[in-house]
Scaffold this motif. Structure first.
Motif, mmCIF file in Angstrom:
data_model
loop_
_atom_site.group_PDB
_atom_site.id
_atom_site.type_symbol
_atom_site.label_atom_id
_atom_site.label_comp_id
_atom_site.label_asym_id
_atom_site.label_seq_id
_atom_site.Cartn_x
_atom_site.Cartn_y
_atom_site.Cartn_z
ATOM 1 N N ASP A 95 -36.464 15.655 57.794
ATOM 2 C CA ASP A 95 -38.886 15.114 57.873
ATOM 3 C C ASP A 95 -38.413 13.997 58.499
ATOM 4 O OD1 ASP A 95 -37.401 13.860 55.381
ATOM 5 O OD2 ASP A 95 -39.403 15.139 54.544
ATOM 6 N N CYS A 96 -37.159 13.480 58.901
ATOM 7 C CA CYS A 96 -36.956 12.039 59.525
ATOM 8 C C CYS A 96 -36.658 11.115 58.476
ATOM 9 C CB CYS A 96 -38.604 11.053 59.685
ATOM 10 S SG CYS A 96 -38.973 12.281 61.223
ATOM 11 N N TRP A 138 -38.722 21.581 51.641
ATOM 12 C CA TRP A 138 -37.702 20.562 51.553
ATOM 13 C C TRP A 138 -38.380 19.475 50.587
ATOM 14 C CZ3 TRP A 138 -33.015 20.507 51.970
ATOM 15 C CH2 TRP A 138 -32.578 19.445 52.439
ATOM 16 N N SER A 178 -42.499 18.274 52.286
ATOM 17 C CA SER A 178 -42.089 18.460 54.026
ATOM 18 C C SER A 178 -41.805 20.141 54.309
ATOM 19 C CB SER A 178 -41.313 17.919 54.898
ATOM 20 O OG SER A 178 -41.627 16.659 54.797
ATOM 21 N N LEU A 198 -40.598 22.834 56.864
ATOM 22 C CA LEU A 198 -40.030 22.648 58.316
ATOM 23 C C LEU A 198 -39.805 23.613 58.625
ATOM 24 C CD1 LEU A 198 -36.662 21.380 56.523
ATOM 25 C CD2 LEU A 198 -38.644 20.283 57.105
ATOM 26 N N ARG A 238 -37.449 21.501 61.208
ATOM 27 C CA ARG A 238 -38.118 20.365 61.773
ATOM 28 C C ARG A 238 -39.303 20.175 60.846
ATOM 29 N NH1 ARG A 238 -35.386 18.824 66.377
ATOM 30 N NH2 ARG A 238 -33.622 18.986 66.898
ATOM 31 N N GLY A 239 -38.940 18.309 60.641
ATOM 32 C CA GLY A 239 -40.784 18.097 59.695
ATOM 33 C C GLY A 239 -41.012 16.636 60.008
ATOM 34 N N GLN A 240 -42.156 16.255 59.781
ATOM 35 C CA GLN A 240 -42.933 14.558 59.756
ATOM 36 C C GLN A 240 -42.628 14.950 57.898
ATOM 37 O OE1 GLN A 240 -43.642 17.156 61.604
ATOM 38 N NE2 GLN A 240 -42.164 16.857 63.041
ATOM 39 N N TYR A 241 -42.377 13.431 56.865
ATOM 40 C CA TYR A 241 -42.887 12.894 55.895
ATOM 41 C C TYR A 241 -43.244 11.324 56.566
ATOM 42 C CZ TYR A 241 -42.720 11.073 51.514
ATOM 43 O OH TYR A 241 -43.233 10.620 50.591
ATOM 44 N N CYS A 276 -35.654 14.747 63.036
ATOM 45 C CA CYS A 276 -37.029 15.835 62.727
ATOM 46 C C CYS A 276 -37.601 16.029 64.001
ATOM 47 C CB CYS A 276 -37.192 15.133 61.767
ATOM 48 S SG CYS A 276 -37.781 12.964 62.679
ATOM 49 N N THR A 286 -48.973 19.535 49.987
ATOM 50 C CA THR A 286 -47.878 19.341 51.621
ATOM 51 C C THR A 286 -48.354 18.991 52.514
ATOM 52 O OG1 THR A 286 -45.897 20.267 49.741
ATOM 53 C CG2 THR A 286 -45.348 20.190 51.979
ATOM 54 N N GLY A 312 -46.795 21.556 58.240
ATOM 55 C CA GLY A 312 -45.650 21.691 59.670
ATOM 56 C C GLY A 312 -46.448 22.142 60.871
#
Ligand code: C2O
Length: 526
Positions: free
Chosen positions: A18-19, A144, A169, A171, A175-178, A202, A290, A293
């Motif tokens: 998540d970056c 995540w 996050s 995903l 892949r996700g972005q926090y 991510c 959260t 996504g």
């Protein structure tokens, strides 16, 4: 039919799902692990080497029934010993049926650590799916945490109990972005707009489509905790497959998916092709903390970097259980699917309760919390090791006067390692009964997953299952699944035929619940 060989190494590695960089459990340097793609009837061989320095590992092939191959089910202390550090184990099994599946670690909380991947089975050569599509995408959903699973485990098994909290996050394909949002420009909160080039670990995988086509989205949920809802801006979805079984197609605006479930949906790209659209997943059944996504449905040749004109679809309110029940109750088997036997040989009721054992918080079934024995059941039974686990079968029901609407009067329960034994080919009904947890006015969702078999989902209902509910059960076209949810304060009725000798886990697919003991069951051939 072919034999498909895979050589895998499981290892810890640095990754930024998540970056934010963390340690994840990966396979061959990938997270999520490599996708297995095969055709129905193929044999899959996975040569798995454990490169984790200090712990064992196993992998379970979720949704694959392992007909005649119980030793390949990949459940630690049930079908096998954990593969020690430095050792290699060969999993060999047939993927007998087309469908959308996944695999994951089945020891401790290794699934939460990132040990999972997709397993997709196409129809056999010369066969056809009962629906048409021009292209497909695979979406493996997960949640995540930034806290390591080791820390999570310690908290769950501490007194006082420490809950893992909500995921940081969500995903999609890992892949996700926090620290930023893909859709910050639409929101009034002060999240910052992600600046991604697209090649980051991510960065979302964009779904590139062409106009006026039909696409199949394969969606599976490997979440540790979150129940999810998936929606695509402006596009309806037609649900056609669940857990490797074809459904009577039905149309929805959004799709609920619980941990352990998989679906295929068809979408038609009939919207304005000069625009792009959001695909969004959000949390259901728990007060979400959260962010959603996200990824983008990109109509080619429109640039993928063009922002959708409207904000991402909003997930239904987390506690709108009516919405979830309506969805679950619209799932029926495709005409011509196998029907359940008309009567059962044995019926067991399983009361799900949260309890205390020596001050520790645990989950129990009919007041027994499963403690896995050190020697795997399958070997113990095969070699007649009678001292390896409790020979007494666990209780088949719970007291009639148990009030499922209130916290347990006596919260204490005990541990046990007994299994339910079923004669070969008996038809078994299972009534999963939900109840109030330890605190007042709390009853959680539990997605129950059965290994080695599919079951028919005969029905769902409110409160305690009773004789009058019998006539509400669906024997005409119940869907076959390997995972079914029990809603808060409700029951779910299942039927299956015990036709696959082995020892098979049956458990709530929520990783911390599983870890807080709760698992069961079965065996015996001939
Ligand atoms: Cu996917 Cu025993 O679980």
């Amino acid at each position: 039919a072919k034999t498909r060989h895979f050589k895998w190494e499981v290892e810890y590695m640095y990754w930024s799902p998540d970056c934010i960089e963390h340690v994840v459990m990966g396979i061959n340097g990938q997270f999520p692990g490599p996708t297995i793609r095969a055709k129905a009837g193929d044999t899959v061989v996975v040569e798995l080497t454990n490169k984790l320095p200090t712990e064992g590992v196993v992998i379970h092939w979720h949704g694959i029934r392992q007909l005649g191959t119980p030793w390949a089910d990949g459940t630690a202390f049930i079908s096998q010993c954990a593969i020690n550090s430095g050792e290699t184990f060969h999993y060999r099994f047939k993927v007998d049926r087309a469908g959308t599946y996944f695999y994951h670690g089945h020891l401790g909380m290794q699934r939460s650590a990132g040990l999972y991947g997709s397993l997709l089975v196409d129809v056999a050569e010369g066969e056809k799916e009962p629906f048409h599509y021009d292209g497909e995408f695979n979406l493996l959903l997960s949640d995540w945490w930034h806290k390591s699973v080791h820390e999570q485990e310690v908290g769950l098994s501490s007194n006082p109990f420490r809950w893992i909290g909500e995921p940081q996050s969500l995903l999609i394909n890992g892949r996700g972005q926090y620290n930023c949002s893909l859709a910050a420009q639409y929101s009034d909160t002060n999240s910052s707009q992600c600046k991604l080039r697209g090649n980051e670990q991510c960065a979302p995988q964009i779904l590139h489509v062409r106009s006026n086509k039909t696409y199949r989205l394969r969606v599976a949920s490997s979440t540790a905790l979150a129940s999810l809802n998936l929606a695509i801006g402006n596009h309806k979805m037609v649900v056609v497959e669940a857990d490797g079984n074809y459904l009577q197609p039905f149309k929805v605006n959004d799709l609920d998916i619980y941990s352990g479930e998989s679906y295929s949906v068809l979408i038609t790209t009939n919207q304005d092709p000069s625009k792009n659209y959001w695909l969004s997943i959000g949390v259901r059944g728990r007060l979400p903390a959260t962010p959603p996504g996200l990824t983008i449905l990109n109509y080619q040749p429109t640039s993928a970097s063009k922002f959708p004109t409207s904000p991402p679809p909003v997930t239904p309110p987390w506690n709108d259980y009516h919405h979830s029940k309506m969805f679950s109750k619209s799932i029926f088997a495709l005409m011509g699917s196998p029907k359940p036997p008309t009567s059962y040989d044995r019926r067991i009721s399983l009361l799900n309760t949260q309890n205390k054992i020596d001050g520790f918080t645990k989950w129990a079934i009919n007041n027994v919390s499963l403690a896995l024995p050190p020697t795997p059941y399958l070997g113990s039974i095969k070699y007649g090791l009678r001292n390896a686990f409790d020979q007494k079968s666990p209780p088949e029901n719970f007291p009639d006067n148990y009030d499922v609407m209130r916290p347990p009067i006596n919260p204490n329960s005990t541990t046990g390692s007994g299994v339910y034994m079923f004669g070969l080919n008996t038809t078994v009904d299972v009534i999963l009964q939900n109840a109030n947890a330890l605190s007042d006015n709390v009853s959680e969702i539990h997605p129950w997953h059965l290994h080695g078999h599919d079951f028919w989902v005969l029905g769902y209902g409110e409160g305690k299952f009773s004789a009058k509910d019998e006539k509400k059960l669906n024997f005409k076209n119940p869907p076959l699944r390997n995972t079914a949810v029990i809603f808060p304060y409700g029951w779910t009725a299942l039927r299956f035929v015990a036709d696959n000798p082995g020892v098979w886990a049956f458990h709530c697919h929520i990783e911390p619940h599983l870890h807080m003991a709760k698992l069961l069951y079965k065996n015996r051939g001939r």
